[in-house]
Scaffold this active site. Structure first.
Site, PDB file in Angstrom:
ATOM      1  N   ASP A   1      42.430  38.874  40.683  1.00  0.00           N
ATOM      2  CA  ASP A   1      42.347  38.417  42.157  1.00  0.00           C
ATOM      3  C   ASP A   1      42.194  39.686  42.871  1.00  0.00           C
ATOM      4  O   ASP A   1      43.239  40.614  43.262  1.00  0.00           O
ATOM      5  CB  ASP A   1      43.701  37.556  42.553  1.00  0.00           C
ATOM      6  N   HIS A   2      41.059  40.004  43.533  1.00  0.00           N
ATOM      7  CA  HIS A   2      40.804  41.124  44.173  1.00  0.00           C
ATOM      8  C   HIS A   2      41.366  41.181  45.458  1.00  0.00           C
ATOM      9  O   HIS A   2      41.521  42.238  46.166  1.00  0.00           O
ATOM     10  CB  HIS A   2      39.554  41.090  44.383  1.00  0.00           C
ATOM     11  N   ARG A   3      42.147  39.996  45.967  1.00  0.00           N
ATOM     12  CA  ARG A   3      42.705  39.978  47.446  1.00  0.00           C
ATOM     13  C   ARG A   3      44.121  40.684  47.169  1.00  0.00           C
ATOM     14  O   ARG A   3      44.752  41.145  47.964  1.00  0.00           O
ATOM     15  CB  ARG A   3      43.090  38.426  47.629  1.00  0.00           C
TER      16      ARG A   3
ATOM     17  N   PRO B   1      38.235  35.777  44.719  1.00  0.00           N
ATOM     18  CA  PRO B   1      37.136  36.843  44.668  1.00  0.00           C
ATOM     19  C   PRO B   1      37.751  37.689  43.456  1.00  0.00           C
ATOM     20  O   PRO B   1      38.619  38.554  43.472  1.00  0.00           O
ATOM     21  CB  PRO B   1      37.326  37.571  45.793  1.00  0.00           C
TER      22      PRO B   1
END
Length: 501
Positions: A469-471, A293
Site C-alpha cells: 500500500d503506497h499510502r 494505490p
C-alpha cells in the site's frame, strides 16, 4: 423457554446465513447437540443447544440471512407452546415464495415483484410502522403510505391489517404453509380468518396447491425451477430440487408456458448465487483494488540453502513427529523482516488518515477452501520458535479446511502470505488484504542455470513478490523489506539466532 438467536461472531458482523439446519420442530435435543450451522464472513460456526429440551418452533429455513440477535428458534420443555404474542416483532423479512394461479409472488428486503412487473425498492416506513407490519406479517411493499413523501405510517399499517382480519395463529399457520392469508376466506366475527379456516383451506385445496417445504421453495427460486413441473411422492422436499438442479433439467416458465433446457443444450446458461463467503471476498477485493494505490515488487531468490535448512530440521524433528513446512519458515522470515520494517506490518485507517502500528507480527496464510478462501493468522510469530509456528499453522489450516475456524483466528492479521508454488505458478500479483499494508506472493521453485562465483550452476530459484500500500510504504521501504526477506531466505539459519536472542 429459551430463544436461540443469531450469534455475533465478530465486531463487524451484522448478519449471518443459516447454511444448515440440523433439527426440526418437535425434535428433542441434549445440551451440546448441534442445532444449526451459521455462515458469515468467510467462516462457518456451529450453534449448539445450551440445555436439554424440545425444539418448540423454528423461525428460519436453510439459506435465510438474518441480522445479529434475530430469534432463530425456541427451545423448551414438553407441553410448552410458543404463543403468537411471544414471537419477536423483529422476525427477519426472509424471501417468501408461493405459487398462485401460475404467478410467482416473491418478496425480499430489496424488491417486490408480481409476474414481470417490479418495484425497485420498498416504500420507506417509520420505525413504528415497520414494527407493526412485521407483527401482522404484512408485506411492507404492498402498503400505500400517507406520510410525507409517501412514507408508511402506523395508521397505514393498521388500515392494511384491517382489510385482512385474521387471528395471529391463523396468520402464522398461513405463513408456515407458504400461503397468503388474504386468499383464505374467514368464518369468524366480521369475516375474521381463524385457524380452522386455514386448516380447512389447506385440506380443501390440497389437490390444486403445490406442496413444498420452505427450503425446497427457496432452492427452486434460486435455480429457476418451476415447482409445478416437479413430480414428487407427496411434499416436494429439498432433495427433489437438488436432484433436478444437478441433472441440469431445471424448468422455467416462459410467457406462462413451462419449458426446459436439456443438459447438453448449446448456449445454455445458468446463474449461480454467490455464497456468503464469495460475497465477502468480492466486496473486499473490489474495495482493495479500487481504493488502495498498490505498488508491486518482485525479486529472485536462491532457495538452495532454504531447502537444506528445512531438510535438516525435519530430519532432526522426525522422531518427535514434527514437520516444518515451507510456509512455516517463510512466516518466521517475514516476522523478522517486519520487525525491521514496521511500516510493512501496519494498518491504514482511511477515515482518521492514520497508520496503526503493531508490535506483533500476526501473519496470515491464505488457505483455499470449498467455495472461497480463508486467511487464518498465527499471532505474534516473532515471539515463537519454528516448532510453535508449525504447530499453530497446521492446526489453523486444518480447521479452515474443515470449516471449524473461529472468528478470533481470522481477525487481527497484520501481514499475509499467499503461496501458489504448488500449482507451478512462476509469477503473480496478489491483492492486498485490507487494512493490511502488504501481501507476499510465493511462486514455484524451479532449477535454472545461475552465474555464481564466475561459474554457471544449476540452482533452485524462485521469484517472490510483494504488493504494498503506497499510502503507508514508499518504494524504498517496500523494496528494503523484500530485500531483507530475500537475504533471510538465502541464509535461513539466522532466524534460529533471532529465536535465541
Amino acid at each position: 423457554m429459551g430463544k436461540i438467536t443469531m450469534p455475533k461472531l465478530g465486531l463487524t458482523m451484522t448478519e449471518g446465513t443459516v447454511s444448515s439446519l440440523k433439527v426440526k420442530k418437535g425434535d428433542g435435543v441434549k445440551q451440546g447437540d448441534l442445532l444449526l450451522v451459521v455462515a458469515t464472513e468467510k467462516l462457518t460456526y456451529d450453534v449448539e443447544a445450551p440445555e436439554e429440551g424440545l425444539v418448540l418452533d423454528l423461525l428460519v429455513a436453510e439459506g435465510d440471512t438474518v441480522p445479529v440477535g434475530a430469534v432463530l428458534m425456541f427451545l423448551g420443555n414438553e407441553g410448552e407452546q410458543v404463543l403468537d404474542s411471544e414471537l419477536p416483532l423483529n422476525i427477519p423479512e426472509n424471501t417468501l415464495t408461493r405459487i398462485d394461479q401460475g404467478k410467482s409472488l416473491k418478496t425480499t428486503k430489496e424488491s417486490f415483484s408480481v409476474g414481470d412487473s417490479s418495484v425497485a425498492s420498498r416504500n420507506s416506513a417509520s420505525p413504528l410502522a415497520k414494527k407493526w407490519a412485521r407483527a401482522f406479517r404484512l408485506d411492507q411493499a404492498a402498503i400505500n403510505g400517507s406520510g410525507p413523501g409517501g412514507m408508511i405510517t402506523k395508521a397505514d399499517v393498521m388500515k392494511e391489517a384491517g382489510k385482512f382480519r385474521a387471528t395471529p395463529l391463523a396468520r402464522k399457520q398461513a405463513r408456515d404453509s407458504g400461503l397468503a392469508i388474504t386468499d383464505i376466506p374467514g368464518s369468524g366475527p366480521d369475516g375474521r380468518t381463524l385457524s380452522a379456516d386455514v386448516k380447512a383451506w389447506i385440506e380443501g385445496n390440497s389437490e390444486q396447491r403445490v406442496k413444498v417445504s420452505p427450503v425446497a421453495s427457496k432452492l427452486a427460486a434460486d435455480h429457476g425451477i418451476d415447482l409445478r413441473g416437479v413430480s414428487a411422492s407427496g411434499r416436494i422436499m429439498k432433495k427433489d430440487i437438488l436432484e433436478i438442479a444437478r441433472a441440469g433439467a431445471s424448468k422455467a416458465s416462459s410467457s406462462g408456458l413451462a419449458g426446459s433446457l436439456a443438459q447438453d443444450s448449446p448456449g445454455e446458461e445458468r446463474r449461480v448465487p454467490l455464497t456468503p463467503m464469495r460475497k465477502i471476498i468480492a466486496q473486499r477485493m473490489f474495495m482493495s483494488t479500487s481504493t488502495i494505490p498498490s505498488v508491486f515488487f518482485n525479486i529472485e531468490v536462491d532457495f538452495g540453502e532454504f531447502i537444506r535448512f528445512r531438510e535438516t530440521l525435519n530430519g532432526y524433528l522426525a522422531e518427535k513427529g514434527i514437520k516444518i513446512s515451507f510456509n512455516d519458515i517463510l512466516m518466521k522470515i517475514c516476522a523478522v523482516a517486519l520487525m525491521d520494517v514496521p511500516l510493512a506490518n501496519a494498518w491504514y485507517d482511511p477515515e482518521a488518515q492514520e497508520y496503526i502500528m503493531h508490535t506483533d507480527a500476526n501473519i496470515g496464510l491464505a488457505v483455499a477452501v470449498e467455495g472461497g478462501l480463508l486467511v487464518p493468522n498465527v499471532k505474534g510469530v516473532q515471539r515463537k520458535n519454528l516448532v510453535q509456528v508449525a504447530a499453530e499453522s497446521a492446526e489453523l489450516v486444518a480447521k479452515a479446511r474443515k470449516g471449524k475456524i473461529l472468528p478470533e483466528e481470522m481477525q487481527g492479521g497484520t501481514f499475509t502470505i499467499t503461496n501458489l508454488g504448488m500449482f507451478g505458478i512462476h509469477d503473480f500479483i496478489p491483492i492486498i488484504n485490507p487494512p493490511e499494508a502488504c501481501i507476499l506472493a510465493v511462486n514455484s521453485v524451479i532449477e535454472k542455470p545461475v552465474a555464481r562465483n564466475g561459474n554457471i550452476e544449476i540452482r533452485p530459484v524462485s521469484m517472490i513478490g510483494l504488493s504494498a500500500d503506497h499510502r503507508i510504504l514508499n518504494g524504498a521501504e517496500a523494496a528494503d523489506f523484500l530485500a531483507k526477506v530475500k537475504k533471510l531466505a538465502e541464509n535461513p539459519w539466522v532466524i534460529l539466532i533471532q529465536d535465541s536472542m
